[in-house]
Design an enzyme around this catalytic site. Structure first.
Site, PDB file in Angstrom:
ATOM      1  CG  MET A 124      -2.039  -1.111   1.048  1.00  0.00           C
ATOM      2  SD  MET A 124      -3.149  -0.813  -0.359  1.00  0.00           S
ATOM      3  CE  MET A 124      -4.420  -2.015  -0.048  1.00  0.00           C
ATOM      4  CB  SER A 125       0.487   4.581   1.482  1.00  0.00           C
ATOM      5  OG  SER A 125      -0.660   4.854   0.714  1.00  0.00           O
ATOM      6  CB  VAL A 126       5.096   1.019   2.758  1.00  0.00           C
ATOM      7  CG1 VAL A 126       6.609   0.933   2.936  1.00  0.00           C
ATOM      8  CG2 VAL A 126       4.406   0.884   4.118  1.00  0.00           C
ATOM      9  CE  LYS A 144       0.550   8.165  -0.770  1.00  0.00           C
ATOM     10  NZ  LYS A 144      -0.273   6.947  -0.852  1.00  0.00           N
TER      11      LYS A 144
END
Length: 392
Positions: A111-113, A115
């Site tokens: 997921m947003s890791v 980013k």
């Protein structure tokens, strides 16, 4: 990584048959328990290549000395739907846990890791002088003229300090984050949706103000577009060249791609827990990986120092970390330990503990994407394990 020998854990891991996920249901419980480890079977994905290495296999570590300090740790991991958990101190794995049916060489959706990985690639290009953080976004991507990104600087995108008409509600089908996901192939596209991620990004509007934190997943995909423009590479190729190929990773990572082949930079990377820990190790080693320097010491120092607390408006984060901030696609706690984290919905964490030179990876399948209840439990585990490392 040096890893001691151990056994396995008996907790049951659901099979695909238990969920029968579809393109429109794979992110929801119980389907996500299977789908987060098999995303390439649901959404088109591309390999993020590692470089060939002749590394020995790793024995599985136990919770060991950490469990001696925290006897209820395994129970807490189970209660928070943990699929993989790993503690890396220096170059030694001192604790490791996998639910039954999930193996050390299985990839898991970050997921947003994701980013934080993108922010690191941008950092490498800043170090090379190919990206100037002070320049406006449209200097690199003129296609964004007329959008909310017409005016803000690359650094303001990195630090998410742009006011955007973007609702990050993961369960509202009318929200921008849901439209974003459909455009990227994460759900069935609805009539009128943009055809791909590039087109979606050009539609975003806002009041143009900057300087106050607003979490917006679209920002990371804009950064990936900039990466593509300055390198001439697809984002998946740049992620390999500037990060993954330097880690001596056990496996290729993967990233979901839309109909144009654009990598879903803000949330689509999958990798093993051990390989994600290598990213954290690189950060704590001042930007150096086994395959060479990834980012400069100055870039790492700025991440670990944290960003503007005055700009931070995320009360869910500051309720736990009153001095928290966000910078360069990393969450910074501002606490006495200097903990910094990559965070993703449904319980994904890449946690850095500079005091003990340690990295904690926790990959999960929470039944809810993003609630204060789960974050409180998750942060409690990460902080308690960090403190336990003081005595290990």
């Amino acid at each position: 990584m040096n890893t001691p020998t151990t056994g396995s854990h008996p907790a049951r891991y659901p099979s695909a048959a238990a969920g029968e996920p579809t393109l429109d249901s794979w992110q929801e419980p119980p389907h996500n328990r299977w789908a987060f480890a098999h995303l390439g079977e649901m959404v088109p994905s591309a390999a993020v290549s590692r470089r060939p290495v002749n590394a020995p296999g790793h024995a599985l570590a136990r919770l060991g000395a950490i469990a001696a300090q925290l006897p209820d740790l395994e129970q807490r991991l189970e209660q928070t739907y943990t699929d993989a958990f790993l503690v890396l101190r220096g170059t030694e794995v001192v604790a490791e846990y996998y639910r039954a049916g999930f193996a050390p060489d299985d990839r898991h959706l970050l997921m947003s890791v994701s980013k934080s990985l993108c922010g690191t690639v941008v950092g490498a290009l800043v170090d090379e002088g190919r990206i100037d953080p002070a320049q406006p976004v449209t200097e690199y991507v003129p296609e964004l003229a007329g959008s909310v990104y017409d005016g803000p600087s690359v650094l303001q995108v990195l630090d998410m300090q742009i006011s955007i008409d973007y609702n990050e509600d993961y369960v509202d089908p009318a929200s921008e984050v849901q439209t974003h996901g459909r455009s990227a192939g994460w759900r069935t596209r609805a009539t009128g949706d943009p055809a791909d991620t590039y087109e979606f990004l050009t539609t975003l509007r806002g009041d143009g103000s900057t300087g106050e934190f607003q979490y917006c997943s679209a920002n990371t995909d804009v950064l990936a577009w900039i990466v593509e423009r300055v390198t001439g590479l697809r984002y998946v190729e740049a992620l390999s060249t500037y990060l993954w190929a330097k880690l001596d990773a056990d496996r290729d990572a993967t990233i979901t791609v839309d109909t144009t082949g654009f990598g879903f930079a803000h949330g689509g990377v999958s990798c093993t827990a051990r390989d994600l820990a290598r990213v954290g190790r690189m950060m704590l080693d001042g930007g150096v990986a086994p395959g060479g320097r990834v980012v400069s010491e100055d870039w790492v120092r700025r991440v670990l120092a944290g960003g503007s607390h005055e700009a931070m408006t995320d009360k869910g984060f500051t309720n736990t970390f009153p001095d928290g901030s966000y910078t360069r696609q990393w969450w910074c706690t501002g606490n006495e330990r200097g903990n910094v984290s990559g965070i993703g919905i449904h319980g994904q964490n890449l946690w850095l503990d500079p005091l003990t030179d340690s990295v904690i990876v926790k990959l999960s399948s929470w039944p809810d994407p993003d609630t204060e209840h789960w974050h409180r439990l998750q942060n409690g585990i990460l902080l308690d394990v960090s403190r336990a490392l003081d005595a290990v």
